[in-house]
Design a protein around this motif. Structure first.
Motif, mmCIF file in Angstrom:
data_model
loop_
_atom_site.group_PDB
_atom_site.id
_atom_site.type_symbol
_atom_site.label_atom_id
_atom_site.label_comp_id
_atom_site.label_asym_id
_atom_site.label_seq_id
_atom_site.Cartn_x
_atom_site.Cartn_y
_atom_site.Cartn_z
ATOM 1 N N CYS A 175 0.831 -1.209 0.000
ATOM 2 C CA CYS A 175 0.000 0.000 0.000
ATOM 3 C C CYS A 175 0.864 1.258 0.000
ATOM 4 O O CYS A 175 1.752 1.386 0.837
ATOM 5 C CB CYS A 175 -0.889 -0.025 1.234
ATOM 6 S SG CYS A 175 -1.796 1.502 1.493
ATOM 7 N N GLU B 114 -0.087 4.113 0.864
ATOM 8 C CA GLU B 114 -0.492 4.980 1.982
ATOM 9 C C GLU B 114 0.163 4.548 3.291
ATOM 10 O O GLU B 114 0.751 5.349 3.995
ATOM 11 C CB GLU B 114 -2.013 4.933 2.170
ATOM 12 C CG GLU B 114 -2.809 5.434 0.980
ATOM 13 C CD GLU B 114 -3.067 6.955 1.057
ATOM 14 O OE1 GLU B 114 -2.906 7.527 2.145
ATOM 15 O OE2 GLU B 114 -3.426 7.526 0.023
ATOM 16 N N CYS B 115 0.030 3.241 3.627
ATOM 17 C CA CYS B 115 0.530 2.793 4.932
ATOM 18 C C CYS B 115 1.820 1.984 4.812
ATOM 19 O O CYS B 115 2.442 1.671 5.817
ATOM 20 C CB CYS B 115 -0.542 2.005 5.688
ATOM 21 S SG CYS B 115 -1.026 0.445 4.918
ATOM 22 N N CYS C 68 -6.869 -0.269 0.036
ATOM 23 C CA CYS C 68 -6.087 -1.086 0.952
ATOM 24 C C CYS C 68 -6.992 -1.689 2.017
ATOM 25 O O CYS C 68 -7.797 -0.988 2.632
ATOM 26 C CB CYS C 68 -5.016 -0.199 1.584
ATOM 27 S SG CYS C 68 -4.152 -0.932 2.966
ATOM 28 N N CYS D 292 -5.673 0.055 5.656
ATOM 29 C CA CYS D 292 -5.876 1.459 6.048
ATOM 30 C C CYS D 292 -6.994 2.128 5.263
ATOM 31 O O CYS D 292 -7.401 3.234 5.587
ATOM 32 C CB CYS D 292 -4.580 2.262 5.899
ATOM 33 S SG CYS D 292 -4.122 2.592 4.185
HETATM 34 ZN ZN LIG Z 1 -2.775 0.906 3.525
#
Ligand SMILES: [Zn+2]
Length: 109
Positions: free
Chosen positions: A77, A79-80, A100, A103
């Protein structure tokens, strides 16, 4: 039979099987009919190149990525930063977005 492929070009993926297990790379190309993908820096194989003077190619051995089964790949991911499963989120306009599972951040951008 064609299996559904969860990865897309430019995805960051982690290899979870085979000799490159644990490595992370970017998806360069998907080969849907084979359920495989070419991932940057993953599954290097030696390739013999024939000389082609018309194209200025010299004979020799080059290292090139070979296709790897997409079932051996997990999405990472953006983002995370964790390896994650993909969830599909249906948008109001009827389109689908991959998010995801950890998250909820979008994987499509
Ligand atoms: Zn994520």
């Amino acid at each position: 039979m064609q299996s559904k492929i969860h990865v897309k070009k430019n995805d960051q993926v982690k290899v979870i099987g085979g000799k490159d297990r644990g490595k992370i790379g970017k998806v360069l190309r998907i080969i849907p009919e084979k359920g495989r993908a070419i991932v940057e820096g993953i599954n290097f194989k030696k390739k013999h190149t024939k000389a082609n003077p018309a194209k200025g190619v010299q004979a020799g051995i080059t290292q090139q990525e070979s296709p790897i089964k997409t079932s051996a790949l997990m999405i990472v991911c953006p983002e995370c930063g964790k390896q994650t499963r993909v969830k599909h989120h249906h948008l109001d306009d009827g389109s689908k977005q991959r998010v995801c599972a950890k998250c909820g951040g979008t994987l499509d951008r």
